[in-house]
Design a protein around this motif. Structure first.
Motif, PDB file in Angstrom:
ATOM      1  N   ASP A 153       0.807  -1.212   0.000  1.00  0.00           N
ATOM      2  CA  ASP A 153       0.000   0.000   0.000  1.00  0.00           C
ATOM      3  C   ASP A 153       0.843   1.268   0.000  1.00  0.00           C
ATOM      4  O   ASP A 153       0.883   2.009  -0.982  1.00  0.00           O
ATOM      5  CB  ASP A 153      -0.934  -0.014   1.220  1.00  0.00           C
ATOM      6  CG  ASP A 153      -1.757   1.246   1.346  1.00  0.00           C
ATOM      7  OD1 ASP A 153      -2.817   1.310   0.705  1.00  0.00           O
ATOM      8  OD2 ASP A 153      -1.345   2.168   2.074  1.00  0.00           O
ATOM      9  N   GLY A 157       1.965   3.896  -4.127  1.00  0.00           N
ATOM     10  CA  GLY A 157       1.217   5.021  -4.653  1.00  0.00           C
ATOM     11  C   GLY A 157       2.120   6.137  -5.133  1.00  0.00           C
ATOM     12  O   GLY A 157       3.324   5.949  -5.357  1.00  0.00           O
ATOM     13  N   GLU A 201      -4.897  -3.087   5.003  1.00  0.00           N
ATOM     14  CA  GLU A 201      -5.013  -2.388   3.724  1.00  0.00           C
ATOM     15  C   GLU A 201      -5.494  -3.333   2.625  1.00  0.00           C
ATOM     16  O   GLU A 201      -6.203  -2.914   1.701  1.00  0.00           O
ATOM     17  CB  GLU A 201      -3.677  -1.759   3.343  1.00  0.00           C
ATOM     18  CG  GLU A 201      -3.197  -0.656   4.287  1.00  0.00           C
ATOM     19  CD  GLU A 201      -3.981   0.648   4.150  1.00  0.00           C
ATOM     20  OE1 GLU A 201      -4.923   0.703   3.322  1.00  0.00           O
ATOM     21  OE2 GLU A 201      -3.661   1.605   4.875  1.00  0.00           O
ATOM     22  N   VAL A 205      -9.002  -2.714   0.415  1.00  0.00           N
ATOM     23  CA  VAL A 205      -9.160  -2.635  -1.037  1.00  0.00           C
ATOM     24  C   VAL A 205     -10.047  -3.773  -1.542  1.00  0.00           C
ATOM     25  O   VAL A 205     -10.803  -3.613  -2.496  1.00  0.00           O
ATOM     26  CB  VAL A 205      -7.776  -2.629  -1.734  1.00  0.00           C
ATOM     27  CG1 VAL A 205      -7.118  -3.989  -1.732  1.00  0.00           C
ATOM     28  CG2 VAL A 205      -7.879  -2.090  -3.153  1.00  0.00           C
ATOM     29  N   CYS A 239      -2.957  -7.016  -3.637  1.00  0.00           N
ATOM     30  CA  CYS A 239      -3.299  -5.712  -3.071  1.00  0.00           C
ATOM     31  C   CYS A 239      -2.542  -4.596  -3.775  1.00  0.00           C
ATOM     32  O   CYS A 239      -3.129  -3.570  -4.145  1.00  0.00           O
ATOM     33  CB  CYS A 239      -2.987  -5.708  -1.576  1.00  0.00           C
ATOM     34  SG  CYS A 239      -3.420  -4.185  -0.731  1.00  0.00           S
ATOM     35  N   HIS A 243      -4.129  -1.505  -5.998  1.00  0.00           N
ATOM     36  CA  HIS A 243      -3.840  -0.109  -5.698  1.00  0.00           C
ATOM     37  C   HIS A 243      -3.277   0.613  -6.930  1.00  0.00           C
ATOM     38  O   HIS A 243      -3.697   1.727  -7.262  1.00  0.00           O
ATOM     39  CB  HIS A 243      -2.838  -0.010  -4.542  1.00  0.00           C
ATOM     40  CG  HIS A 243      -3.468  -0.041  -3.191  1.00  0.00           C
ATOM     41  ND1 HIS A 243      -3.708  -1.222  -2.519  1.00  0.00           N
ATOM     42  CD2 HIS A 243      -3.912   0.941  -2.368  1.00  0.00           C
ATOM     43  CE1 HIS A 243      -4.269  -0.955  -1.356  1.00  0.00           C
ATOM     44  NE2 HIS A 243      -4.406   0.359  -1.239  1.00  0.00           N
ATOM     45  N   LEU A 262      -9.685   4.711  -1.866  1.00  0.00           N
ATOM     46  CA  LEU A 262      -8.590   3.993  -1.223  1.00  0.00           C
ATOM     47  C   LEU A 262      -8.368   4.439   0.215  1.00  0.00           C
ATOM     48  O   LEU A 262      -7.578   3.841   0.934  1.00  0.00           O
ATOM     49  CB  LEU A 262      -7.294   4.158  -2.026  1.00  0.00           C
ATOM     50  CG  LEU A 262      -7.262   3.467  -3.389  1.00  0.00           C
ATOM     51  CD1 LEU A 262      -5.905   3.659  -4.063  1.00  0.00           C
ATOM     52  CD2 LEU A 262      -7.594   1.981  -3.288  1.00  0.00           C
TER      53      LEU A 262
END
Length: 386
Positions: A153, A157, A201, A205, A239, A243, A262
């Motif tokens: 996670d 990003g 996390e 999601v 995951c 993301h 998110l």
């Protein structure tokens, strides 16, 4: 004289990749070298490393491995220095660590064609990424996350941040890393709290995007708790993939709108972290935030009692404590203040992501405070947990 406005527009293509490996800086592992050679095959690239002290202590040979790895590839890798910084949320709470990284960038003449390589948990990666993007208006960054939460996670990003004015992530930037490298060896030394923290996390999601993935987590909840690595690898990979797909294909990678799916469960999580002086891990707070928001979703009739219990049960089975660490009316009011802080952080109208069913998100633009108080009280007293 009135002149017409001058209007122009342009688009920029962003691309970054996540790599998975084991023993990244061991002899014979070419992943790191290949990434740098892919950038400039015929040039020696300057590198500044920043490492989480917690990671360095758990892997005492890491610094020597990095130096030896760079020394073994002198035509491509120019090692300059390794900086050690505090791990955990303290890395984002104290400006001295940002200053330390900026000083290292300056003193080692790290430029836009050089790389900062950060190795650590999500908080350290956030802080170093912020420093890297404000130096020279952005030097290149390679993220090497070392926790489950960071690998699935926090590091995948495009956001970088530090805390300020008593608010989480008040200062920050949007900037894509050059690459992310997940090394499973770092997971082996995690404390149990950090092992399970990142699973929150993945549950988040899965709940808003993929019922099948959620069912996989439910089916393997005990295996995850017992640290079965193959199961964890699947959870991290899936995951992270979800993301990254959301960021690249969701239409709003830099959060110019009001919806942040998110961040499901995060309005309360961010406030709980601050209220406990960050004694709660981020993932622990997210688990509580998810539990609170699904409890509220049930109270307003969005999800069934059965769906609520399945969600609470999987969180509890994995090992999360869902009893909110608040007891007084003042603390409840303080937590509820996190709703407005969440809106303020993004701007625009309030948008809270809830669920209409497992695997399907549902945005709301107002919160029934009385029902949210009841949800808080239910969780605080664990009256709805079976």
């Amino acid at each position: 004289m009135e002149l017409k406005p001058i209007k122009q527009s342009f688009s920029v293509r962003y691309e970054y990749n996540l790599y998975s490996t084991q023993g990244l800086f061991q002899n014979g592992n070419s992943v790191f070298l290949d990434i740098l050679k892919g950038y400039k095959a015929d040039e020696k690239i300057k590198l500044l490393f920043v490492i989480d002290k917690v990671v360095s202590a758990a892997h005492p040979d890491l610094l020597n491995q990095i130096e030896a790895y760079c020394a073994a590839n002198p035509n491509h890798l120019n090692y300059t220095q390794t900086l050690l910084v505090e791990g955990g949320e303290q890395a984002k709470n104290k400006n001295e660590y940002v200053e330390k990284v900026l000083k290292g960038i300056n003193e080692n003449a790290i430029c836009r064609h050089s790389f900062v390589v950060v190795i650590g948990g999500g908080a350290v990666i956030d802080m170093v990424g912020y420093a890297a993007t404000i130096a020279h208006r952005g030097v290149k960054l390679i993220r090497i996350p070392t926790t489950v939460l960071a690998q699935n996670d926090a590091a995948v990003g495009v956001k970088n941040s530090v805390n300020a004015f008593g608010k989480k992530n008040f200062l920050g930037t949007f900037a894509t890393p050059f690459a992310i490298i997940n090394d499973s060896d770092f997971l082996k030394t995690l404390a149990q709290r950090d092992w399970i923290s990142g699973i929150a996390e993945a549950i988040k999601v899965a709940l808003i995007k993929d019922k099948d993935f959620f069912n996989y987590i439910v089916k393997n909840a005990t295996a995850l708790k017992m640290r079965e690595m193959d199961v964890m690898h699947h959870v991290i990979y899936t995951c992270a993939q979800m993301h990254m797909q959301h960021i690249s294909q969701g239409g709003d990678p830099f959060e110019s709108g009001s919806s942040r799916p998110l961040d499901f469960g995060h309005w309360a999580a961010h406030k709980l972290e601050h209220m406990t002086n960050y004694e709660l891990r981020h993932g622990e707070a997210v688990a509580m935030g998810i539990a609170l928001d699904v409890t509220y979703a049930h109270l307003v009739g969005l999800i069934t009692e059965k769906e609520l219990q399945v969600i609470l049960e999987v969180l509890s089975t994995i090992g999360f404590n869902l009893q909110l660490p608040i007891g007084t009316e003042e603390e409840i009011s303080q937590l509820l203040g996190g709703i407005e802080e969440f809106r303020e952080h993004l701007g625009g109208k309030l948008t809270i992501t809830l669920l209409s069913e497992i695997g399907k998100k549902h945005d709301v633009h107002e919160i029934d405070v009385a029902l949210m108080r009841k949800a808080i009280e239910d969780l605080r007293d664990q009256s709805i947990l079976k």
